[in-house]
Design an enzyme around this catalytic site. Structure first.
Site, PDB file in Angstrom:
ATOM      1  N   ARG A  19     -27.910  10.260 -21.618  1.00 20.62           N
ATOM      2  CA  ARG A  19     -29.181   9.775 -21.072  1.00 20.62           C
ATOM      3  C   ARG A  19     -29.455   8.330 -21.481  1.00 20.62           C
ATOM      4  O   ARG A  19     -28.858   7.806 -22.420  1.00 20.62           O
ATOM      5  CB  ARG A  19     -30.325  10.662 -21.552  1.00 20.62           C
ATOM      6  CG  ARG A  19     -30.303  12.065 -21.011  1.00 20.62           C
ATOM      7  CD  ARG A  19     -31.407  12.902 -21.646  1.00 20.62           C
ATOM      8  NE  ARG A  19     -31.191  13.067 -23.087  1.00 20.62           N
ATOM      9  CZ  ARG A  19     -32.137  13.428 -23.946  1.00 20.62           C
ATOM     10  NH1 ARG A  19     -33.364  13.651 -23.507  1.00 20.62           N
ATOM     11  NH2 ARG A  19     -31.859  13.586 -25.224  1.00 20.62           N
ATOM     12  N   LYS A  78     -31.771   8.740 -28.935  1.00 10.85           N
ATOM     13  CA  LYS A  78     -31.603   9.608 -30.089  1.00 10.85           C
ATOM     14  C   LYS A  78     -31.285   8.789 -31.333  1.00 10.85           C
ATOM     15  O   LYS A  78     -31.423   7.577 -31.347  1.00 10.85           O
ATOM     16  CB  LYS A  78     -30.524  10.651 -29.811  1.00 10.85           C
ATOM     17  CG  LYS A  78     -30.810  11.519 -28.583  1.00 10.85           C
ATOM     18  CD  LYS A  78     -32.128  12.274 -28.674  1.00 10.85           C
ATOM     19  CE  LYS A  78     -32.108  13.382 -29.675  1.00 10.85           C
ATOM     20  NZ  LYS A  78     -33.365  14.178 -29.669  1.00 10.85           N
ATOM     21  N   HIS A  95     -38.188  10.568 -34.867  1.00 14.29           N
ATOM     22  CA  HIS A  95     -38.417  11.831 -35.583  1.00 14.29           C
ATOM     23  C   HIS A  95     -38.680  11.574 -37.072  1.00 14.29           C
ATOM     24  O   HIS A  95     -38.028  12.135 -37.947  1.00 14.29           O
ATOM     25  CB  HIS A  95     -37.231  12.783 -35.399  1.00 14.29           C
ATOM     26  CG  HIS A  95     -36.975  13.146 -33.971  1.00 14.29           C
ATOM     27  ND1 HIS A  95     -37.898  13.811 -33.201  1.00 14.29           N
ATOM     28  CD2 HIS A  95     -35.906  12.909 -33.165  1.00 14.29           C
ATOM     29  CE1 HIS A  95     -37.402  13.991 -31.975  1.00 14.29           C
ATOM     30  NE2 HIS A  95     -36.214  13.447 -31.928  1.00 14.29           N
ATOM     31  N   ARG A 129     -52.042  11.533 -24.075  1.00 15.98           N
ATOM     32  CA  ARG A 129     -50.924  11.990 -23.244  1.00 15.98           C
ATOM     33  C   ARG A 129     -49.775  10.982 -23.327  1.00 15.98           C
ATOM     34  O   ARG A 129     -49.993   9.782 -23.286  1.00 15.98           O
ATOM     35  CB  ARG A 129     -51.334  12.148 -21.785  1.00 15.98           C
ATOM     36  CG  ARG A 129     -52.271  13.286 -21.481  1.00 15.98           C
ATOM     37  CD  ARG A 129     -52.584  13.348 -19.992  1.00 15.98           C
ATOM     38  NE  ARG A 129     -53.197  12.123 -19.505  1.00 15.98           N
ATOM     39  CZ  ARG A 129     -52.589  11.261 -18.693  1.00 15.98           C
ATOM     40  NH1 ARG A 129     -51.341  11.487 -18.275  1.00 15.98           N
ATOM     41  NH2 ARG A 129     -53.215  10.158 -18.286  1.00 15.98           N
ATOM     42  N   ARG A 130     -48.565  11.498 -23.418  1.00 11.92           N
ATOM     43  CA  ARG A 130     -47.412  10.605 -23.433  1.00 11.92           C
ATOM     44  C   ARG A 130     -47.272   9.882 -22.100  1.00 11.92           C
ATOM     45  O   ARG A 130     -47.510  10.469 -21.037  1.00 11.92           O
ATOM     46  CB  ARG A 130     -46.133  11.389 -23.692  1.00 11.92           C
ATOM     47  CG  ARG A 130     -45.997  11.937 -25.083  1.00 11.92           C
ATOM     48  CD  ARG A 130     -44.552  12.342 -25.290  1.00 11.92           C
ATOM     49  NE  ARG A 130     -44.415  13.365 -26.303  1.00 11.92           N
ATOM     50  CZ  ARG A 130     -43.258  13.917 -26.635  1.00 11.92           C
ATOM     51  NH1 ARG A 130     -42.158  13.567 -26.008  1.00 11.92           N
ATOM     52  NH2 ARG A 130     -43.202  14.835 -27.582  1.00 11.92           N
ATOM     53  N   ASP A 210     -50.408  30.050 -22.732  1.00  9.42           N
ATOM     54  CA  ASP A 210     -50.739  28.696 -23.182  1.00  9.42           C
ATOM     55  C   ASP A 210     -51.797  28.798 -24.275  1.00  9.42           C
ATOM     56  O   ASP A 210     -51.844  29.792 -25.012  1.00  9.42           O
ATOM     57  CB  ASP A 210     -51.179  27.823 -22.002  1.00  9.42           C
ATOM     58  CG  ASP A 210     -50.852  26.357 -22.246  1.00  9.42           C
ATOM     59  OD1 ASP A 210     -51.743  25.644 -22.751  1.00  9.42           O
ATOM     60  OD2 ASP A 210     -49.723  25.920 -21.978  1.00  9.42           O
TER      61      ASP A 210
END
Length: 354
Positions: A19, A78, A95, A129-130, A210
Site C-alpha cells: 500500500r 507502516k 502506533h 473523525r479521521r 455497536d
C-alpha cells in the site's frame, strides 16, 4: 502561497506491504499544486515506479529517505526500520500514542532529530473523525479471513489479490450452507461496514452490534456466534469483549475471532485472550483446543495488523483520495496543527523530555 515541502514517499520495509498513502493519481494532483515529490523504488508497492514518474515525480533508491533534504516530509504507512537514529518529520502510522511497547524510544528519536511524528491515525477533523482511514478495507479483509478460517479454507502465505478474486474465494464452497453465524462489533463504523459487506458476500448470517449493544454486553449472546469480528477502537479503558474465562464457558459456540483493531500491545485491548499478532505466513493461531468430548469447538484467532495489504491497489486508491485534501494543506492547516499538538501530548504522556 506557503512554500510546499518536499514529500518523500518511502518504500515499506514490512514484507509484502504494497500500500501507499500517495497514489499515482494523487501524486499528479499534488505536483500540479506545487509539491515536489520523490518516490523510492519498491519491489512490492501496488503501483509501478513508472506511474509516479508519469505523474511528474522524481525517484530515489530504496531506503534512502534518511538522506532526504532538510525540510522534507517522509511519507509512509507502516513501521520504520528498527534503529536508534534521530528522525525528522514523518507521516505514517507510528502506533506510539497509546503506551505501546517501544513508544518512548520511538518518540525520543523524533525529539533527537528535531522532527515530528504526524501520525496518520491522528489526522482528524474538529469533531475527531479521521480525515482518511483504511478501516473499510481492514474490516472487509478481516471478516473475509475469518469466514475462510471457519470453513477451513484459509491458507498460509496468502498473496495480494484483487477484490474480485477475494470475493470469488468467499463465494466458494456452498456459501452459508453450514449455518454459520457471525457477530460484528463496531458494525456502524468504517471497519464494521466493511466486515458486514464481506460476510454478506460469503453468505454468512451477520449480527450487528455497536455502542448501544456493547454498553451492556450480553456475553451469552456473543459466545453463541461462530465468528466474532472486532472492529472497535477505544481511547479509554472499557470492559473486554472476551476473556479467557469466556473461552472456557460451557456451551460456547464461538470458534473464530478476527481482531481487526489489533490493540494487543495496548492497555486498552478489548480482547485480552492473546498476546501476539498473527501474520500472513501464519494467519490463524489456536487459542483453545477443542474439548475431547466435542462440547466446545477449538478457538482460533486471526490478528493481522495490516489487513488491507491483501487488497493493496483498492485500499491505497481509496485512502489516498480521502487523504488528498489534507495533504494539499501542508505544511499548515487545522488538521496538521492538531496532529502536532497530539505529538507533544504523547511526549508528555510517555515522559519524553522535549
Amino acid at each position: 502561497m506557503t512554500d510546499r515541502p518536499l514529500l518523500w514517499l518511502r518504500h515499506e520495509v514490512r514484507p509484502g506491504e504494497g500500500r501507499a498513502a500517495i497514489s499515482p493519481h494523487t501524486a499528479r494532483v499534488l505536483r500540479e499544486a506545487g509539491f515536489p515529490i520523490t518516490v523510492e523504488e519498491s519491489d512490492q508497492r501496488a503501483f509501478s515506479l513508472q506511474e509516479y514518474v508519469d505523474a511528474g515525480c522524481d525517484t530515489a533508491a530504496t531506503g534512502t529517505w534518511a538522506d532526504a533534504p532538510e525540510g522534507a516530509i517522509v511519507v509512509g504507512l507502516k513501521e520504520l526500520p528498527e534503529g536508534d537514529g534521530p528522525l525528522r518529520d514523518h507521516i505514517y502510522f507510528g502506533h506510539a500514542y497509546k503506551h505501546q511497547h517501544g513508544a518512548a524510544h520511538l518518540l525520543g528519536r523524533f525529539v533527537a532529530g528535531g522532527g515530528t511524528l504526524l501520525d496518520l491515525e491522528y489526522l482528524v477533523h474538529e469533531d475527531g473523525r479521521r480525515v482518511a482511514a483504511f478501516g473499510y478495507w481492514a474490516g472487509y479483509v478481516g471478516a473475509a479471513l475469518a469466514a475462510l478460517e471457519h470453513r477451513g479454507h484459509l491458507e498460509p502465505d496468502m498473496k495480494r489479490r484483487s477484490k474480485e478474486d477475494l470475493d470469488a474465494l468467499l463465494r466458494e464452497g456452498g456459501a452459508g450452507d453450514d449455518g454459520a453465524r457471525a457477530l460484528v462489533v463496531g458494525a456502524l463504523g468504517r471497519s464494521g461496514r466493511g466486515a458486514c459487506d464481506a460476510l454478506e458476500v460469503a453468505g454468512i448470517t451477520v449480527t450487528r452490534w455497536d455502542i448501544a449493544e456493547t454498553a451492556n454486553l450480553d456475553k451469552e449472546a456473543l459466545l453463541d456466534h461462530d465468528i466474532l469480528v472486532n472492529c472497535v477502537m477505544v481511547s479509554s479503558p472499557a470492559p473486554p469483549f472476551v476473556t479467557g474465562e469466556d473461552l472456557d464457558a460451557p456451551g460456547r459456540r464461538l470458534s473464530v475471532i478476527s481482531d481487526v483493531t489489533c490493540d494487543v500491545t495496548s492497555d486498552l485491548n478489548l480482547l485480552p485472550v492473546y498476546d501476539e499478532l498473527t501474520s500472513w505466513e501464519e494467519p490463524a493461531r489456536v487459542l483453545r483446543p477443542a474439548d475431547p468430548d466435542g462440547a466446545r469447538p477449538q478457538v482460533r484467532i486471526v490478528a493481522i495488523d495490516n489487513l488491507p495489504s491483501l487488497l493493496p491497489a483498492e485500499a491505497s486508491a481509496t485512502y489516498a483520495e480521502d487523504l488528498l485534501p489534507t495533504m494539499l494543506e501542508l505544511p499548515d492547516g487545522a488538521v496538521w496543527d492538531r496532529a502536532r499538538a497530539r505529538f507533544v501530548q504523547a511526549l508528555d504522556d510517555e515522559g519524553v523530555a522535549h
